[in-house]
Write a protein that holds these residues in place. Structure first.
Motif, PDB file in Angstrom:
ATOM      1  N   ALA A  46      37.977  36.205  40.483  1.00 11.73           N
ATOM      2  CA  ALA A  46      37.775  34.781  40.761  1.00 11.73           C
ATOM      3  C   ALA A  46      37.347  34.023  39.515  1.00 11.73           C
ATOM      4  O   ALA A  46      37.461  32.803  39.462  1.00 11.73           O
ATOM      5  N   ARG A  86      39.666  45.131  47.060  1.00 12.70           N
ATOM      6  CA  ARG A  86      38.427  44.413  46.716  1.00 12.70           C
ATOM      7  C   ARG A  86      37.218  45.324  46.836  1.00 12.70           C
ATOM      8  O   ARG A  86      36.257  45.201  46.060  1.00 12.70           O
ATOM      9  N   SER A 133      37.214  46.036  42.535  1.00 13.65           N
ATOM     10  CA  SER A 133      37.001  44.597  42.703  1.00 13.65           C
ATOM     11  C   SER A 133      37.523  43.788  41.521  1.00 13.65           C
ATOM     12  O   SER A 133      37.861  42.609  41.682  1.00 13.65           O
ATOM     13  N   ASN A 138      34.134  38.376  37.647  1.00 12.03           N
ATOM     14  CA  ASN A 138      33.585  38.053  38.959  1.00 12.03           C
ATOM     15  C   ASN A 138      34.672  38.271  40.011  1.00 12.03           C
ATOM     16  O   ASN A 138      35.716  37.611  39.968  1.00 12.03           O
ATOM     17  N   PRO A 139      34.489  39.183  40.947  1.00 10.44           N
ATOM     18  CA  PRO A 139      35.540  39.421  41.950  1.00 10.44           C
ATOM     19  C   PRO A 139      35.570  38.311  42.997  1.00 10.44           C
ATOM     20  O   PRO A 139      34.596  37.576  43.199  1.00 10.44           O
ATOM     21  N   LEU A 140      36.701  38.206  43.645  1.00 10.42           N
ATOM     22  CA  LEU A 140      36.833  37.273  44.763  1.00 10.42           C
ATOM     23  C   LEU A 140      35.932  37.710  45.916  1.00 10.42           C
ATOM     24  O   LEU A 140      35.717  38.904  46.132  1.00 10.42           O
ATOM     25  N   SER A 141      35.415  36.740  46.642  1.00 10.91           N
ATOM     26  CA  SER A 141      34.669  37.070  47.850  1.00 10.91           C
ATOM     27  C   SER A 141      35.631  37.577  48.924  1.00 10.91           C
ATOM     28  O   SER A 141      36.837  37.312  48.887  1.00 10.91           O
ATOM     29  N   TYR A 142      35.094  38.300  49.887  1.00  9.39           N
ATOM     30  CA  TYR A 142      35.941  38.866  50.928  1.00  9.39           C
ATOM     31  C   TYR A 142      36.625  37.764  51.751  1.00  9.39           C
ATOM     32  O   TYR A 142      37.779  37.916  52.169  1.00  9.39           O
ATOM     33  N   GLY A 143      35.922  36.661  51.961  1.00  9.41           N
ATOM     34  CA  GLY A 143      36.541  35.555  52.684  1.00  9.41           C
ATOM     35  C   GLY A 143      37.709  34.959  51.918  1.00  9.41           C
ATOM     36  O   GLY A 143      38.754  34.635  52.500  1.00  9.41           O
ATOM     37  N   SER A 144      37.562  34.819  50.604  1.00  8.34           N
ATOM     38  CA  SER A 144      38.665  34.301  49.789  1.00  8.34           C
ATOM     39  C   SER A 144      39.825  35.283  49.735  1.00  8.34           C
ATOM     40  O   SER A 144      40.994  34.868  49.698  1.00  8.34           O
ATOM     41  N   VAL A 145      39.520  36.583  49.725  1.00  7.31           N
ATOM     42  CA  VAL A 145      40.598  37.588  49.729  1.00  7.31           C
ATOM     43  C   VAL A 145      41.424  37.472  51.003  1.00  7.31           C
ATOM     44  O   VAL A 145      42.665  37.461  50.971  1.00  7.31           O
ATOM     45  N   GLN A 195      41.658  34.862  52.973  1.00  7.68           N
ATOM     46  CA  GLN A 195      42.342  33.568  53.009  1.00  7.68           C
ATOM     47  C   GLN A 195      43.537  33.533  52.063  1.00  7.68           C
ATOM     48  O   GLN A 195      44.574  32.947  52.372  1.00  7.68           O
TER      49      GLN A 195
END
Length: 579
Positions: A509, A500, A504, A531-538, A540
């Motif tokens: 996402a 990420r 990214s 649009n890349p995934l957020s770090y929290g979503s990565v 999770q």
């Protein structure tokens, strides 16, 4: 009618030719995958597309023509490209052209059987074919029925991404091939390859075979009947070190296995194995650093010289605490006889513990020296051993807590049962409820006598239970922090987070569109960006599963256990039956 044309940005400067790709009738969209250049034979183009369609399972066809006006004799070429619509039976036939020395684009459709003449509108969407090809689109979570349009948009994007991803075979042909078909796509300048990656792939085959054999041998030893007998099975199930070693053994089996996981794409399967591999690598690197620090400047000996005085100091503090409880703690009036019995009982256990420490003190340095070698297996193994050492050094505190909790729980349940006796009630064991019951005079007299005795002995027992529960909670907190650190190293998807950070677009996402040109009479030109995934979503999404060494209680359940005297943080694993 509004048509969407997804056009790869790498083909913007391609020579004139045919547009091949997939037509999605539900969306009135055309996903252009490549441009076929002259010279070509229509029969060979059809045969090539049928072979690609058979391999990729994508309904691929000739969508229309592409005209780049920088070439000369463009009028005759445009007429020829328009006539090709009679050979390739696709409806509608898209004619896309770019004017000479200009960024102006024009787009129109040609229909063989026109009905009522209508003015068509076009939306030309540029996309980076390489990024879409290598990315993994993650659909948004928690889509409710009120947000149905978001679900539809996600399904439309999924169709576009899947079309590009499944057409990998099409991108294996570049302009240097001697075949009859010349294509322009994201790899037309030469297929991307890495000699180092290919060599590593070839070398990984025997390594994986050897690793699989060794792991199967180790797993067969672990599953043997010898470890199922009482002493070994008890030790294996209670020690955190054994649990961590078993967990890492499962990780190694996943890395070396060739089985394909269900309901996972190729990228997600690769990310799972890569996350496990990077986690193991970082874990072992940190463990080796810890081992090199321990064995430098005789730190093992210094640690052994510090450990014995600390254990003796803890024992002395417990003796002082028990002496304080056997007196008048905080001015409280305790039951003298019970106070002396409990105090001497616990003092005797401390005396046994001090004797055990004195007996083991000559061997502590040698034990720590061999234990330090286990850090080469990883930092998590070293932390698990540290947790087990803390559990062994505080075993007397655990015993004090168990004694106090059992005695306090016995009195609480006795008082509650006798309180039901006063009210003419009893607990029905079969139906698990409180029923009415009539008692005679003798039963009421004995119940009153026992209730009075237990009630006046409760403060003394409760004080001992409170003190040792606080000590036990302190040990539990320290061990809990160690287990949290172990779970963090085991479950954190390091590779996905690095992916990420560096690339990214690989973890998508969704997409966003930027307007490039909007003129009357010309197609609306948009640029599709990922649009890349957020770090929290990565974290999770790609978080690795960990072993649950202890059951997790809620705060209400924990407070209830503390109040009634039930054991907290027992040596039982998640899924085992509680008594």
């Amino acid at each position: 009618m509004v048509f969407k044309v997804y056009f790869p940005s790498c083909c913007a400067s391609a020579e004139s030719g045919l547009l091949i790709g997939r037509w999605i009738p539900e969306q009135n969209s055309a996903v252009v995958l490549a441009v076929v250049h002259f010279p070509f034979i229509p029969g060979q183009v059809k045969q090539y597309l049928s072979e690609v369609q058979r391999v990729t399972q994508v309904n691929m066809s000739v969508l229309g023509s592409w005209s780049n006006s920088k070439q000369e004799k463009q009028k005759s070429l445009d007429k020829f490209l328009e006539d090709l619509s009679t050979i390739f039976s696709h409806e509608p036939w898209i004619q896309l052209s770019k004017e000479r020395d200009s960024k102006v684009w024009s787009c129109c459709t040609f229909q063989k059987h026109p009905s009522i003449p209508k003015e068509d509108e076009f939306i030309l969407v540029y996309y980076d074919q390489r990024k879409v090809m290598l990315s993994q689109l993650h659909p948004p979570d928690n889509l409710t029925t009120s947000a149905g349009h978001k679900r539809d948009d996600a399904s439309k994007l999924t169709a576009v991404f899947d079309t590009v991803v499944k057409s990998k075979v099409l991108f294996m042909t570049d302009r240097y091939d001697d075949g009859p078909i010349k294509l322009t796509h994201w790899q037309s300048e030469g297929v991307e390859a890495s000699i180092i990656v290919e060599l590593m792939k070839q070398a990984s085959v025997p390594v994986c075979m050897l690793l699989t054999f060794l792991l199967s041998l180790v797993s067969s030893v672990c599953k043997s009947r010898v470890l199922k007998f009482w002493p070994l099975s008890f030790i294996w199930s209670k020690l955190s070190t054994c649990e961590q070693l078993g967990h890492r053994l499962e990780h190694l089996q996943i890395i070396s296995s060739n089985r394909k996981a269900q309901n996972q794409t190729q990228l997600m399967r690769f990310c799972v194995k890569a996350n496990i591999f990077v986690s193991l690598f970082i874990d072992m690197a940190l463990g080796i650093l810890l081992m090199s620090w321990l064995y430098r400047e005789n730190r093992i000996g210094q640690l052994a010289d510090t450990l014995i005085p600390v254990a003796d100091h803890i024992a002395e503090e417990l003796q002082d605490l028990l002496q304080w409880l056997m007196g008048v703690p905080a001015g409280l009036k305790m039951n003298r006889a019970l106070d002396q019995v409990l105090g001497r009982f616990f003092l005797y256990h401390i005396h046994l513990w001090i004797s055990y420490i004195d007996l083991m003190s000559p061997f502590i340095e040698m034990i720590l020296w061999y234990v330090g070698l286990s850090a080469c297996l990883g930092l998590t193994v070293a932390l698990s051993i540290l947790s087990d050492i803390i559990a062994l050094l505080t075993f007397h505190i655990y015993c004090f807590y168990v004694y106090g909790a059992r005695l306090y729980c016995l009195k609480i349940y006795g008082l509650s049962s006798l309180w039901r006796l006063f009210r003419g009630k009893k607990w029905n064991v079969l139906r698990q409820r409180v029923d009415s019951c009539s008692y005679d005079l003798d039963q009421l007299f004995i119940g009153t006598l026992l209730f009075t005795i237990l009630l006046f002995l409760l403060p003394t027992t409760a004080l001992y239970y409170l003190v040792f529960t606080l000590l036990r909670l302190l040990v539990v907190i320290v061990q809990g922090l160690i287990h949290l650190l172990v779970d963090l190293i085991d479950s954190l998807p390091f590779y996905s987070v690095i992916l990420r950070l560096c690339r990214s677009y690989r973890l998508a996402a969704g997409v966003k569109f930027r307007v490039l040109e909007q003129k009357a009479g010309k197609p609306l030109r948009l640029l599709m960006q990922i649009n890349p995934l957020s770090y929290g979503s990565v974290v999770q999404t790609y978080r690795l599963p960990t072993y649950a060494c202890y059951p997790k209680d809620s705060w209400s359940s924990l407070c209830k256990k503390l109040f009634v005297g039930e054991l907290i943080y027992p040596w039982k694993h998640k899924g085992e039956k509680q008594d």
